[in-house]
Design a protein around this motif. Structure first.
Motif, short mmCIF file in Angstrom:
data_model
loop_
_atom_site.label_atom_id
_atom_site.label_comp_id
_atom_site.label_asym_id
_atom_site.label_seq_id
_atom_site.Cartn_x
_atom_site.Cartn_y
_atom_site.Cartn_z
N ILE A 24 -61.02 4.25 -82.77
CA ILE A 24 -60.74 5.54 -82.11
C ILE A 24 -61.17 5.48 -80.65
O ILE A 24 -60.46 5.95 -79.75
CB ILE A 24 -61.49 6.68 -82.82
N LYS A 25 -62.33 4.88 -80.38
CA LYS A 25 -62.81 4.76 -79.01
C LYS A 25 -61.85 3.93 -78.16
O LYS A 25 -61.54 4.30 -77.02
CB LYS A 25 -64.21 4.11 -78.99
N GLY A 26 -61.37 2.83 -78.73
CA GLY A 26 -60.43 1.97 -78.01
C GLY A 26 -59.14 2.70 -77.68
O GLY A 26 -58.59 2.56 -76.58
N GLY A 56 -57.26 5.74 -69.93
CA GLY A 56 -57.91 5.78 -68.64
C GLY A 56 -58.53 7.13 -68.30
O GLY A 56 -59.29 7.69 -69.09
N ILE A 57 -58.16 7.67 -67.14
CA ILE A 57 -58.75 8.93 -66.69
C ILE A 57 -58.34 10.12 -67.57
O ILE A 57 -58.94 11.19 -67.50
CB ILE A 57 -58.36 9.24 -65.22
N TRP A 58 -57.32 9.93 -68.37
CA TRP A 58 -56.86 10.99 -69.28
C TRP A 58 -57.61 10.98 -70.60
O TRP A 58 -57.33 11.79 -71.48
CB TRP A 58 -55.36 10.83 -69.55
N SER A 93 -58.84 12.88 -76.10
CA SER A 93 -59.83 13.17 -77.14
C SER A 93 -59.73 14.62 -77.59
O SER A 93 -59.78 14.91 -78.79
CB SER A 93 -61.23 12.88 -76.61
N PHE A 94 -59.58 15.53 -76.63
CA PHE A 94 -59.44 16.95 -76.94
C PHE A 94 -58.22 17.18 -77.83
O PHE A 94 -58.29 17.87 -78.86
CB PHE A 94 -59.30 17.74 -75.64
N LEU A 95 -57.09 16.58 -77.46
CA LEU A 95 -55.85 16.74 -78.23
C LEU A 95 -55.95 16.10 -79.61
O LEU A 95 -55.39 16.61 -80.59
CB LEU A 95 -54.68 16.14 -77.46
N LEU A 96 -56.68 14.99 -79.71
CA LEU A 96 -56.89 14.34 -81.01
C LEU A 96 -57.64 15.26 -81.96
O LEU A 96 -57.32 15.35 -83.15
CB LEU A 96 -57.65 13.03 -80.84
N MET A 97 -58.67 15.93 -81.44
CA MET A 97 -59.45 16.84 -82.27
C MET A 97 -58.59 18.00 -82.75
O MET A 97 -58.67 18.41 -83.91
CB MET A 97 -60.66 17.36 -81.51
N VAL A 98 -57.75 18.53 -81.87
CA VAL A 98 -56.86 19.62 -82.24
C VAL A 98 -55.85 19.13 -83.28
O VAL A 98 -55.56 19.83 -84.26
CB VAL A 98 -56.13 20.18 -81.00
#
Length: 240
Positions: free
Chosen positions: A47-49, A55-57, A62-67
């Motif tokens: 998930i981290k990879g 990059g800068i996004w 991460s925010f969209l993944l949680m949603v």
């Protein structure tokens, strides 16, 4: 009548639009399949990879993944919580995890509130919602606080179920935020220090702790139900 018909067409249009995007926009379909696969691996490093690859996004992804995991219950949210702690530090990671989880919970609540039970059942499961219904009947708003103490378990079914009740949004929102915050801080702090074998060990402990809490709650519900039945039977006997 015109307003009702208009709102119905808007709901149908949104659903049809989302389906068309998934079916005909190949990058979207491929991306969703990849995300589901990453979650199924239960690998924080994966998930981290994935998040870092943007990059800068990365924080926005991460925010969209949680949603996304909120809507597509019951994908495990704790993977993102740990990944955020490792990538952005436990303080910023906790803030990102908490705020994105709140957004996801609100979205689930309104999906259920607007589209009704059938839509919620398709996004979760009929059996799961029925069980949560019983939990709500017994514990009301406290059900939200209890469930939010376990952020590594998908709470999203509870969010859907809350949207099907008469509960106001702000009551749901504040209970969700207060219940989720302490555990998010703790697990973000722990997640920022996990590496290798230690990570797997802690995962095991978290799962064990989760199961223990769930078993305790189910046992309490079962005992309360039996006590109520006994009381009802006693009352019937006394009447006769």
């Amino acid at each position: 009548m015109k307003n009702i018909k208009k709102s119905t067409w808007v709901k149908i249009g949104i659903i049809v639009g989302l389906i068309c995007i998934y079916l005909f926009v190949t990058p979207v379909r491929t991306g969703i399949k990849k995300i589901v696969f990453l979650f199924s691996m239960l690998d924080v490093d994966a998930i981290k990879g994935y998040i870092l690859s943007f990059g800068i996004w990365a924080p926005i992804i991460s925010f969209l993944l949680m949603v996304f995991q909120s809507v597509a219950a019951p994908l495990p949210a704790f993977l993102i919580t740990f990944a955020n702690a490792g990538l952005f530090g436990w303080v910023k990671g906790a803030l990102l995890s908490w705020s994105s989880a709140m957004a996801g919970a609100a979205l689930c609540f309104y999906i259920a509130r607007i589209y009704g039970r059938n839509a919620a059942e398709k996004l979760t499961s009929k059996f799961a919602l029925e069980e949560v219904d019983k939990f709500f009947d017994r514990y009301g708003n406290y059900a939200i606080l209890i469930a939010r103490l376990l952020p590594f378990i998908s709470f999203d079914i509870v969010s859907y179920a809350a949207g099907l009740t008469a509960m106001g949004f702000w009551s749901f929102f504040w209970a969700t935020g207060l219940g989720q915050l302490p555990a998010t801080l703790v697990y973000s702090y722990v997640g920022g220090m996990l590496t290798g074998g230690t990570k797997k060990f802690v995962f095991g402990l978290l799962i064990l702790f989760s199961l223990s809490i769930l078993i305790y709650l189910m046992k309490k519900i079962w005992n309360d139900r039996n006590s109520k039945k006994t009381a009802d039977n006693t009352e019937k006997i006394e009447r006769n």
